[in-house]
Design a protein around this motif. Structure first.
Motif, PDB file in Angstrom:
ATOM      1  N   UNK A   1       0.842  -1.200   0.000  1.00 47.23           N
ATOM      2  CA  UNK A   1       0.000   0.000   0.000  1.00 47.23           C
ATOM      3  C   UNK A   1       0.879   1.253   0.000  1.00 47.23           C
ATOM      4  N   UNK A   2       2.136   1.099   0.432  1.00 48.08           N
ATOM      5  CA  UNK A   2       3.069   2.233   0.491  1.00 48.08           C
ATOM      6  C   UNK A   2       3.782   2.456  -0.849  1.00 48.08           C
ATOM      7  N   UNK A   3       3.597   1.546  -1.797  1.00 47.08           N
ATOM      8  CA  UNK A   3       4.295   1.610  -3.073  1.00 47.08           C
ATOM      9  C   UNK A   3       5.025   0.302  -3.328  1.00 47.08           C
ATOM     10  N   UNK A   4       6.033   0.381  -4.173  1.00 47.58           N
ATOM     11  CA  UNK A   4       6.754  -0.839  -4.593  1.00 47.58           C
ATOM     12  C   UNK A   4       7.841  -1.205  -3.569  1.00 47.58           C
ATOM     13  N   UNK A   5       7.375  -1.624  -2.405  1.00 45.76           N
ATOM     14  CA  UNK A   5       8.261  -1.994  -1.300  1.00 45.76           C
ATOM     15  C   UNK A   5       9.197  -3.134  -1.710  1.00 45.76           C
ATOM     16  N   UNK A   6      10.478  -2.991  -1.403  1.00 41.01           N
ATOM     17  CA  UNK A   6      11.466  -4.006  -1.777  1.00 41.01           C
ATOM     18  C   UNK A   6      11.632  -5.054  -0.665  1.00 41.01           C
ATOM     19  N   UNK A   7      11.925  -6.276  -1.090  1.00 43.05           N
ATOM     20  CA  UNK A   7      12.077  -7.416  -0.173  1.00 43.05           C
ATOM     21  C   UNK A   7      13.469  -8.008  -0.332  1.00 43.05           C
ATOM     22  N   UNK A   8      14.100  -8.334   0.789  1.00 38.54           N
ATOM     23  CA  UNK A   8      15.374  -9.072   0.781  1.00 38.54           C
ATOM     24  C   UNK A   8      15.223 -10.211   1.779  1.00 38.54           C
ATOM     25  N   UNK A   9      15.148 -11.439   1.271  1.00 35.92           N
ATOM     26  CA  UNK A   9      14.737 -12.575   2.091  1.00 35.92           C
ATOM     27  C   UNK A   9      15.614 -13.794   1.834  1.00 35.92           C
ATOM     28  N   UNK A  10      15.680 -14.668   2.829  1.00 32.95           N
ATOM     29  CA  UNK A  10      16.406 -15.925   2.666  1.00 32.95           C
ATOM     30  C   UNK A  10      15.434 -17.069   2.419  1.00 32.95           C
ATOM     31  N   UNK A  11      15.887 -18.027   1.621  1.00 29.03           N
ATOM     32  CA  UNK A  11      15.119 -19.232   1.300  1.00 29.03           C
ATOM     33  C   UNK A  11      16.087 -20.406   1.234  1.00 29.03           C
ATOM     34  N   UNK A  12      15.550 -21.621   1.322  1.00 32.36           N
ATOM     35  CA  UNK A  12      16.380 -22.769   0.976  1.00 32.36           C
ATOM     36  C   UNK A  12      16.953 -22.539  -0.424  1.00 32.36           C
ATOM     37  N   UNK A  13      18.174 -22.969  -0.634  1.00 30.73           N
ATOM     38  CA  UNK A  13      18.844 -22.725  -1.914  1.00 30.73           C
ATOM     39  C   UNK A  13      17.980 -23.184  -3.094  1.00 30.73           C
ATOM     40  N   UNK A  14      17.328 -24.331  -2.957  1.00 26.49           N
ATOM     41  CA  UNK A  14      16.496 -24.866  -4.037  1.00 26.49           C
ATOM     42  C   UNK A  14      15.328 -23.928  -4.345  1.00 26.49           C
ATOM     43  N   UNK A  15      14.718 -23.357  -3.303  1.00 26.45           N
ATOM     44  CA  UNK A  15      13.605 -22.426  -3.505  1.00 26.45           C
ATOM     45  C   UNK A  15      14.111 -21.133  -4.143  1.00 26.45           C
ATOM     46  N   UNK A  16      15.265 -20.645  -3.684  1.00 22.46           N
ATOM     47  CA  UNK A  16      15.865 -19.446  -4.280  1.00 22.46           C
ATOM     48  C   UNK A  16      16.127 -19.655  -5.771  1.00 22.46           C
ATOM     49  N   UNK A  17      16.596 -20.841  -6.130  1.00 28.86           N
ATOM     50  CA  UNK A  17      16.855 -21.135  -7.544  1.00 28.86           C
ATOM     51  C   UNK A  17      15.565 -21.204  -8.344  1.00 28.86           C
ATOM     52  N   UNK A  18      14.505 -21.723  -7.743  1.00 27.60           N
ATOM     53  CA  UNK A  18      13.214 -21.762  -8.435  1.00 27.60           C
ATOM     54  C   UNK A  18      12.665 -20.352  -8.656  1.00 27.60           C
ATOM     55  N   UNK A  19      12.790 -19.509  -7.646  1.00 23.92           N
ATOM     56  CA  UNK A  19      12.264 -18.143  -7.751  1.00 23.92           C
ATOM     57  C   UNK A  19      12.917 -17.372  -8.893  1.00 23.92           C
ATOM     58  N   UNK A  20      14.183 -17.663  -9.163  1.00 22.25           N
ATOM     59  CA  UNK A  20      14.941 -16.882 -10.142  1.00 22.25           C
ATOM     60  C   UNK A  20      15.234 -17.652 -11.426  1.00 22.25           C
ATOM     61  N   UNK A  21      14.683 -18.864 -11.575  1.00 23.13           N
ATOM     62  CA  UNK A  21      15.022 -19.729 -12.714  1.00 23.13           C
ATOM     63  C   UNK A  21      14.570 -19.120 -14.037  1.00 23.13           C
ATOM     64  N   UNK A  22      15.410 -19.263 -15.049  1.00 22.64           N
ATOM     65  CA  UNK A  22      15.095 -18.743 -16.380  1.00 22.64           C
ATOM     66  C   UNK A  22      14.367 -19.801 -17.207  1.00 22.64           C
TER      67      UNK A  22
END
Length: 358
Positions: A166-187
């Motif tokens: 609601x405040x705008x395009x709030x940025x997130x910096x978060x940790x995940x299991x490596x496998x989940x991080x790879x899925x989130x960013x997979x091409x």
């Protein structure tokens, strides 16, 4: 301005180390809560740097635990840090930090999955969605058990511009299991490409920052950890309601090793499945024998648009769920089996069928 500069360069006074606080308050990571402590302040500082400048920023930290990442956020110059912690055991140690940083650290004892972040910060920090992101960040070393449901919840918030967005395009910096991080960013085309890849990337710029080895945590998890940074896009790459997009993407990826039309088929009831699948694939102009991992976001956009068009003509399609149809069929079969009489004592060894006319 001078006062603001002093605040931004504020460093915490000498305090017990995070390890000493853990011993002082007899804290143990709870396995059932997926807790893993990160004690190395060089690593917590590195996580914080991925968020960008925190000079005079408002920050929400998710699950601060014993407060290692909290210290790094305060040392980076955050003016207002709101921490949301579910586990009461960590509250005394966080209060010690609050006393060391008067007026800069607020503690909420609650569950981040239900906490109303839209009420956690003053409205005057808001920025127009089309402009620069607000000086508000969400940072967290997330327990593995909540990381995926939490990012799905926040992605829906991004789509609807609710919650912390609601405040705008709030940025997130978060940790995940490596496998989940790879899925989130997979091409497109990679073996890690998944439902999470599409849902995150159609709404945000997503960057896999770096990997933290599991041995850096206490207790050591069985997997490494990835740090991921999200910045919501000004315009989502798919202009359809979040729930509709999620349904299309989920169905396509339920048969990730098969041709994509197999998943598309399950968007429709059996009676009209073949006809509507063919119509949707043709309208979207997507090759039906591509595999889900090979589909680009523009192709998912075309599929979502085609499905939305079909739902406009047949609104009942939107409520249809293939798995619910399977469940009802299974219940019906069990009901029919249960209502059939037993013939153990039928005379002359002949079983009388309940379907025979009397």
């Amino acid at each position: 301005m001078a006062a603001s500069g002093k605040l931004a360069s504020f460093r915490l006074p000498p305090l017990p180390t995070v390890g000493e606080l853990i011993k002082l308050y007899n804290l143990r990571a709870e396995k059932q809560l997926s807790q893993n402590f990160l004690l190395d302040l060089r690593l917590t500082d590195k996580i914080v740097r991925q968020a960008g400048s925190l000079r005079d920023a408002h920050v929400c930290e998710v699950g601060p635990g014993p407060g290692g990442l909290t210290r790094s956020i305060l040392n980076a110059g955050a003016a207002d840090l709101l921490v949301v912690e579910k586990d009461t055991r960590f509250i005394p140690g966080l209060k010690l930090l609050s006393e060391a940083a008067p007026g800069r650290l607020r503690i909420v004892h609650g569950d981040i999955l239900t906490y109303r972040l839209d009420r956690g910060f003053p409205t005057n920090i808001s920025k127009p969605w089309e402009g620069d992101p607000p000086n508000l960040h969400i940072i967290g070393n997330l327990p593995f058990s909540v990381s995926t449901p939490l990012i799905i919840k926040w992605l829906e918030n991004v789509a609807n511009r609710t919650g912390p967005f609601t405040f705008g395009r709030t940025r997130l910096t978060l940790t995940f299991q490596k496998e989940v991080a790879e899925r989130l960013t997979a091409s497109t085309g990679s073996k890690q490409r998944s439902r999470l890849s599409i849902m995150a990337q159609y709404l945000c710029t997503v960057h896999n920052c770096f990997t933290i080895p599991g041995r850096a945590f206490v207790p050591k998890p069985e997997v490494d950890v990835g740090v991921v940074h999200f910045t919501p896009l000004v315009q989502p790459q798919i202009q359809q309601p979040f729930q509709l997009v999620e349904k299309v993407v989920r169905n396509v990826f339920q048969f990730r090793r098969k041709h994509c039309h197999k998943g598309v088929e399950k968007l429709f009831p059996e009676a009209c499945r073949v006809e509507l699948t063919q119509e949707m694939m043709q309208k979207a102009d997507v090759d039906p024998i591509l595999r889900p991992t090979e589909l680009t976001i523009p192709q998912f956009r075309a599929l979502a648009d085609a499905y939305a068009h079909l739902c406009e003509h047949e609104p009942a399609l939107l409520a249809y769920e293939f798995r619910e149809e399977l469940r009802l069929k299974h219940v019906a079969r069990k009901s029919n089996t249960a209502s059939s009489p037993a013939f153990m004592d039928a005379p002359s060894g002949v079983a009388e069928s309940p379907l025979q006319p009397r």
